[in-house]
Design an enzyme around this catalytic site. Structure first.
Site, mmCIF file in Angstrom:
data_model
loop_
_atom_site.group_PDB
_atom_site.id
_atom_site.type_symbol
_atom_site.label_atom_id
_atom_site.label_comp_id
_atom_site.label_asym_id
_atom_site.label_seq_id
_atom_site.Cartn_x
_atom_site.Cartn_y
_atom_site.Cartn_z
ATOM 1 N N THR A 17 33.122 37.451 47.948
ATOM 2 C CA THR A 17 31.708 37.503 47.567
ATOM 3 C C THR A 17 30.915 36.310 48.071
ATOM 4 O O THR A 17 29.753 36.435 48.456
ATOM 5 C CB THR A 17 31.591 37.573 46.024
ATOM 6 O OG1 THR A 17 32.229 38.767 45.598
ATOM 7 C CG2 THR A 17 30.160 37.598 45.555
ATOM 8 N N THR A 170 44.460 32.225 36.385
ATOM 9 C CA THR A 170 44.328 33.666 36.325
ATOM 10 C C THR A 170 42.839 33.995 36.215
ATOM 11 O O THR A 170 42.079 33.234 35.615
ATOM 12 C CB THR A 170 45.189 34.181 35.143
ATOM 13 O OG1 THR A 170 45.370 35.543 35.267
ATOM 14 C CG2 THR A 170 44.629 33.866 33.799
HETATM 15 N N1 ASP Z 1 35.859 41.721 45.560
HETATM 16 C C1 ASP Z 1 35.575 40.335 45.808
HETATM 17 C C2 ASP Z 1 36.819 39.704 46.383
HETATM 18 O O1 ASP Z 1 37.708 39.350 45.646
HETATM 19 C C3 ASP Z 1 35.144 39.656 44.563
HETATM 20 C C4 ASP Z 1 34.842 38.187 44.702
HETATM 21 O O2 ASP Z 1 34.898 37.581 45.739
HETATM 22 O O3 ASP Z 1 34.502 37.591 43.695
HETATM 23 O O4 ASP Z 1 36.913 39.557 47.580
#
Ligand code: ASP
Length: 349
Positions: A17, A170
């Protein structure tokens, strides 16, 4: 080792993200290039730090994370180990704790910081948590203690003002900025007005041994999560899965399982056929103690190894790592009962 006074940090951008952008047509988040987002954080240039970068092409959503990408990250770190003082890995939050655990086992006797971070909101959005996480991670990766040594020569996760040992973390929150916890190990540092390091907690490498990276995994494992009403057929299918080498049993409380003779027999049979059983608890806080109740003792008698207070992410990656290193069951059992990278607290059972 960098001999100039200006520290050098290698930013490894894997995806997630933090570096995503919204597709204007669908509204869904898509990965985009690290170079494109560098201009969104001009503050990076204000550090007296030389920042190099390595980008995964294409960047990946961390839900697609696999051992081959851990190997790529470890190779990039090993190949650049002498040229940089520290490493910051930008990574999606979903599987960040798995990657942090895996790297902690792969990078044996690590003497430089590897700080993994990401964001819940893309770095281009106004309310992003990504800038703060990125900038503080760079500062931590470049920090030195009073003796001039790297402040935190460990694989860690920095998120929302807290630096945690990577293999103890976690992800617990799909929405909030405070997305990670390290329930069984105190934070290595807290970032407020100053970054306060808990030096007593921080692991240091053995100066007499070299840094030694490892690159092999074997994923032929399965996680058997117990639930009230679990059937004999279900467990039977699991223990007879083709090629299965190890089973992580997610038990209740301090490592307890239902007292069903068929459960004991099936697990014992898996153990006799050369399989490895690890008892890990569904509880986030606390540890497995198989001697505590009759319901735990039967797992011990079936051959299960104690997973202690390790997270599921840590237990799974440690097992995959050990299976990739050796075919000797005895050696794997010995190392499962050894704290190799700060991942478990060995309690006297
Ligand atoms: N779906 C994303 C990932 O883990 C979520 C994030 O980056 O927070 O790549």
């Amino acid at each position: 080792m960098n001999n100039t006074t200006q520290p050098s940090i290698l930013l490894i951008y894997t995806g997630g993200t933090i570096g995503m952008i919204e597709n204007p047509e669908t509204g869904a988040l898509l990965n985009y290039d690290f170079e494109q987002f560098q201009h969104l954080v001009p503050e990076m240039k204000r550090f007296n730090i030389n920042i190099g970068s390595y980008t995964f092409r294409p960047p990946i959503d961390s839900s697609d994370m696999e051992p081959k990408y851990w190997v790529r990250m470890a190779r990039v770190i090993a190949e650049n180990y002498e040229a940089y003082d520290g490493f910051v890995v930008l990574h999606g939050t979903d599987t960040m704790a798995f990657t942090a655990s895996a790297l902690s086992f792969m990078l044996e006797n690590l003497g430089k910081p590897v700080v993994i971070t990401g964001a819940q909101l893309p770095i281009g959005q106004l309310r992003t948590d990504g800038k703060e996480n990125l900038l503080t991670s760079i500062e931590i990766a470049a920090a030195r203690n009073a003796a001039g040594e790297p402040a935190v020569p460990e694989v860690c996760i920095f998120f929302e003002n807290r630096l945690m040992r990577g293999n103890r973390t976690t992800k617990i929150n799909a929405e909030g900025f405070n997305a990670f916890r390290s329930y069984n190990c105190p934070p290595l540092a807290d970032a407020g007005i100053r970054i306060k390091y808990d030096t007593a907690q921080i692991r240091r490498p053995d100066p007499l041994r070299p840094f030694r990276p490892h690159y092999t995994f074997d994923s032929r494992i399965f996680i058997l999560t117990l639930f009230p009403g679990i059937t004999e057929e279900y467990v039977d299918a699991v223990v007879h899965m083709k090629g299965l080498r190890a089973l992580v049993i997610q038990t209740y409380g301090s490592g307890n399982a239902p007292q069903k003779p068929w459960l004991f027999e099936k697990l014992k049979d898996f153990d006799r056929r050369g399989g490895i059983l690890v008892n890990t608890t569904r509880c986030s806080l606390g540890t497995v103690e198989m001697h505590r109740y009759e319901t735990g003792l039967q797992l011990l008698q079936a051959g299960a190894v104690n997973g202690y207070d390790g997270t599921l992410e840590c237990t799974v990656t440690k097992l995959m790592f050990l299976l990739g290193q050796t075919s000797s069951k005895e050696e794997i059992l010995r190392l499962l009962n050894t704290n190799i990278a700060g991942e478990i607290t060995i309690s006297a059972e």
